[in-house]
Scaffold this motif. Sequence first.
Motif, mmCIF file in Angstrom:
data_model
loop_
_atom_site.group_PDB
_atom_site.id
_atom_site.type_symbol
_atom_site.label_atom_id
_atom_site.label_comp_id
_atom_site.label_asym_id
_atom_site.label_seq_id
_atom_site.Cartn_x
_atom_site.Cartn_y
_atom_site.Cartn_z
ATOM 1 N N ASP A 114 53.311 -131.875 -10.029
ATOM 2 C CA ASP A 114 54.454 -131.473 -9.195
ATOM 3 C C ASP A 114 55.788 -131.575 -9.952
ATOM 4 O OD1 ASP A 114 55.504 -130.391 -6.861
ATOM 5 O OD2 ASP A 114 55.973 -132.365 -6.035
ATOM 6 N N PRO B 133 58.716 -129.291 -12.331
ATOM 7 C CA PRO B 133 59.169 -127.893 -12.444
ATOM 8 C C PRO B 133 58.566 -127.140 -13.627
ATOM 9 C CG PRO B 133 61.046 -129.359 -12.177
ATOM 10 C CD PRO B 133 59.840 -130.222 -12.366
ATOM 11 N N GLU C 61 55.504 -118.980 -5.689
ATOM 12 C CA GLU C 61 56.088 -120.316 -5.814
ATOM 13 C C GLU C 61 55.981 -120.838 -7.245
ATOM 14 O OE1 GLU C 61 55.516 -124.795 -3.926
ATOM 15 O OE2 GLU C 61 54.373 -123.127 -3.107
ATOM 16 N N TRP C 62 54.967 -120.400 -7.973
ATOM 17 C CA TRP C 62 54.701 -120.863 -9.330
ATOM 18 C C TRP C 62 54.358 -119.684 -10.222
ATOM 19 C CZ3 TRP C 62 55.139 -125.994 -10.556
ATOM 20 C CH2 TRP C 62 55.081 -126.917 -9.512
ATOM 21 N N ARG D 146 57.656 -123.669 -11.998
ATOM 22 C CA ARG D 146 58.012 -123.432 -10.596
ATOM 23 C C ARG D 146 59.044 -122.291 -10.545
ATOM 24 N NH1 ARG D 146 57.451 -126.769 -6.034
ATOM 25 N NH2 ARG D 146 56.943 -128.569 -7.320
#
Length: 148
Positions: free
Chosen positions: A55, A57, A32-33, A109
Motif C-alpha cells: 500500500d 504509492p 487506481e493503479w 498508484r
Amino acid sequence: MPVNTQVRFKIGSDKGVSRDWLVADSLERGSEWMFFIDDDHTFASTILLQLLSHDKPIVASLYLQRENPFWPICYESRDDNGMYTPLDLTDKTGLQPIVAAGAAGMLIRSEVFYEIKPPWFLHTDEQSEDLYFSRKAAEAGFPLFVDL
C-alpha cells in the motif's frame, strides 16, 4: 490478478512514449493503479498482489542488470553529478526505500500521475525514462520503495 484488472499493451514505440500512452489510457479508464511489466522480464506469478500488499504509492520489483556485475536496477542514492548508486543488497530484506528504480516491474498508484505533470516518462534530460519518472516522483514528494 485482482478483480477488475485490465491488461493493456503498447508495442513498437520508444519506452517513454509507450509508458506515457499507457498512463494516459489508464487514467482515462479510471484506474487506481498502474503496474508496468516489460516483456523482457519475468517475475513470480504473485508479484502484483505482493506489491499491492505494501500500500505504497510507488513500489518497484527487484531485478538485475543483464551484464556483469549484475547490479540491481534500483538505486539508494544519486550524487551531484547525477550518477546513481545501486542499492547494496547485503543484509537487506523486505521493503527498502530507494531514490530511483527501473520501471520494468513497478507498481504506481494513479494519484502519482495526477500530481506530476506529463510527460511522465518521455524524457530528454535523464539516463532513461524510468529514472526520469523516479526523479519527478521524488521531487513531487512521493517516496519510492523496492520489494526485495
